[in-house]
Design an enzyme around this catalytic site. Sequence first.
Site, PDB file in Angstrom:
ATOM      1  N   HIS A 128       0.693  -1.234  -0.032  1.00 32.29           N
ATOM      2  CA  HIS A 128       0.074  -0.210   0.016  1.00 32.29           C
ATOM      3  C   HIS A 128       1.045   1.269   0.089  1.00 32.29           C
ATOM      4  O   HIS A 128       2.057   1.161   0.157  1.00 32.29           O
ATOM      5  CB  HIS A 128      -0.853  -0.160   1.228  1.00 32.29           C
ATOM      6  CG  HIS A 128      -0.348  -0.175   2.441  1.00 32.29           C
ATOM      7  ND1 HIS A 128       0.302   1.196   2.927  1.00 32.29           N
ATOM      8  CD2 HIS A 128       0.122  -0.949   3.343  1.00 32.29           C
ATOM      9  CE1 HIS A 128       1.263   0.721   4.184  1.00 32.29           C
ATOM     10  NE2 HIS A 128       0.772  -0.477   4.452  1.00 32.29           N
ATOM     11  N   ASP A 137       3.862  -4.502   4.149  1.00 30.53           N
ATOM     12  CA  ASP A 137       5.166  -4.767   4.037  1.00 30.53           C
ATOM     13  C   ASP A 137       5.470  -6.301   4.442  1.00 30.53           C
ATOM     14  O   ASP A 137       6.325  -6.705   4.147  1.00 30.53           O
ATOM     15  CB  ASP A 137       5.981  -3.531   5.201  1.00 30.53           C
ATOM     16  CG  ASP A 137       5.290  -3.679   6.432  1.00 30.53           C
ATOM     17  OD1 ASP A 137       4.259  -4.350   6.838  1.00 30.53           O
ATOM     18  OD2 ASP A 137       5.897  -2.938   7.025  1.00 30.53           O
TER      19      ASP A 137
END
Length: 521
Positions: free
Chosen positions: A108, A404
């Site tokens: 994102h 992540d």
Amino acid sequence: MLARNCFLLLVVVGGAALAIISFSLQFFNLIPTTPIVEERPLQAADGAVRLAQGKSRKRVFPVPHTQKPNPISEAYGYCNTPSHNEQAWEGHSPADYKLLSVQVMIRHGDRYPLYSIPKTKRPAINCTLSISRNPSHPLLGSFINHMGQGGRGHWEFPLASVPRLPNHNTCEMGELTQTGVVQHLRNGKLLRQAYQPHSLFPSDWSPRQVWVETTGKSRTLQSGLAFLYGFLPEFDWKKLTVRHQWSTLFCGSSCDCPARNRYLEEEQRRQYRLRVGDAELERTYADMARTLGIPTRNLRAANPIDSLLCHLCHGLSFPCMSREDGTTGGCLKMAQFAVIRRQQLDDEMDRRREGLFRKYAILAMYPYLNRTVAKMERVAKASAGSRSPRAGGEEVFTLSSAHDVTMAPLLSALGLEEARFPPFAARLVFELWKSPSVTQGQQEQKAGKGERSKARDGGCFIRVLYNGEDVTYHTTFCSSLDLHASQPLCPLKKFLSFVRRDMFNVVNATSYQEACYSHTG
Ligand SMILES: *[C@@H]1O[C@H](CO)[C@@H](O)[C@H](O)[C@H]1NC(C)=O
Ligand SMILES: *[C@@H]1O[C@H](CO)[C@@H](O)[C@H](O)[C@H]1NC(C)=O
Ligand SMILES: *[C@@H]1O[C@H](CO)[C@@H](O)[C@H](O)[C@H]1NC(C)=O
């Protein structure tokens, strides 16, 4: 203790794992940004970029670092602030190769912090989108309009109830910012331009050709939509199904793997030991806590680096202690930020040295990789048949909008351990290519080594790109030198045998089942 509790929570409520792992991953951190030697390929007259053979083997990662990176300039790389000189080597191939499919995983874009620092004001960032605010993008206005019609799309539960645009005048914790939206509009558009010469899609693409999946967080859903809009502006909502991945590992129904959890727990212990053994870091936390007038443990629990990174990325000065009466006290300092970042970089090196994360990563990402290679194989088989490639409505484009904690293990599993920690809006791309058709006669004539192996695997090849850089030859399965000499690209079969068998060597096993369930005790 804390690590232990986190781990248990992680196992019990898989869906809620994100925040917890994110917390621990804050400490994983970033590898030095490295100056990349520009080596542009020749631009052909038709706009397609062709690589001369051998030109694609750029050095993407540096030779082992002799010099310590500067933790601050390195942190700016993490922000990934939209700029005009981005690299996009996607879509480059030897002449006449045909692009069969593209699978993308993104992290994102820029988000508001997940934690706030006690006794300070939260950063003032407005998450309502506006074309008159910087950074903006030519597609932003039409994107906002298009999202207003999202009710026409198909949404797997529970995605229909997730807002399709960031929409708070003061951002909520973890909310995607306008910067994050712009980063992905740009990413999508870069890829659209890269693939335009290869006509990946017919203009009337069918619903089966596009697969979009996301976790249930608004920042991943919105990032995925921004990317998709940049890639396929004004796409037809009625053709789109947005699929839900409940796990941040995108492991679907194959998430159970006890050994993976054990490696993660060991990795977290390693991380904890390194952190508490760092006297400079401990002093820095104590200083910062004193400045704010709070106990050190409260500051530590607030994971201040997350909030400080947000200040840095948005050009805001670091927060100061704010008192009840409205006056302010001392402020947090860049030097303190630099110490925390330095420790994160040390942690990154230690992590690679110890290899526990790699083992975790192999098991964490197998289900995703298994799906990825299965799709490639389906498309490759369809293209080898009498049908022309892509004619069968095979899935040609996949977008996975992730975190992540998804992308870091994916990089590690592929052997891209030197790659930098996924910045906001990072992208990892798998391209599947078919070599120009070789007739039987030609094959017999040439009968070279390369030609024979080409015939065996249907002449299919892959490229792997990370943030626009070709990293194919840094992956475990395509890094051997003789391969470079005989092949212009990495043969698909190398990737297939890596995912289906060879990658489990790292955990002394030959299959996912064996790796996950043996050696218990
Ligand atoms: C946030 O941005 C929106 C859109 O530009 C604007 O209408 C609103 O007044 C802003 N709010 C604040 C608190 O700045
Ligand atoms: C791997 O993919 C195959 C299909 O190619 C599927 O049958 C199998 O269940 C998958 N395994 C896992 C663990 O996801
Ligand atoms: C690897 O697995 C084999 C067979 O299961 C076992 O005999 C061997 O001891 C293992 N090696 C290591 C280093 O764990």
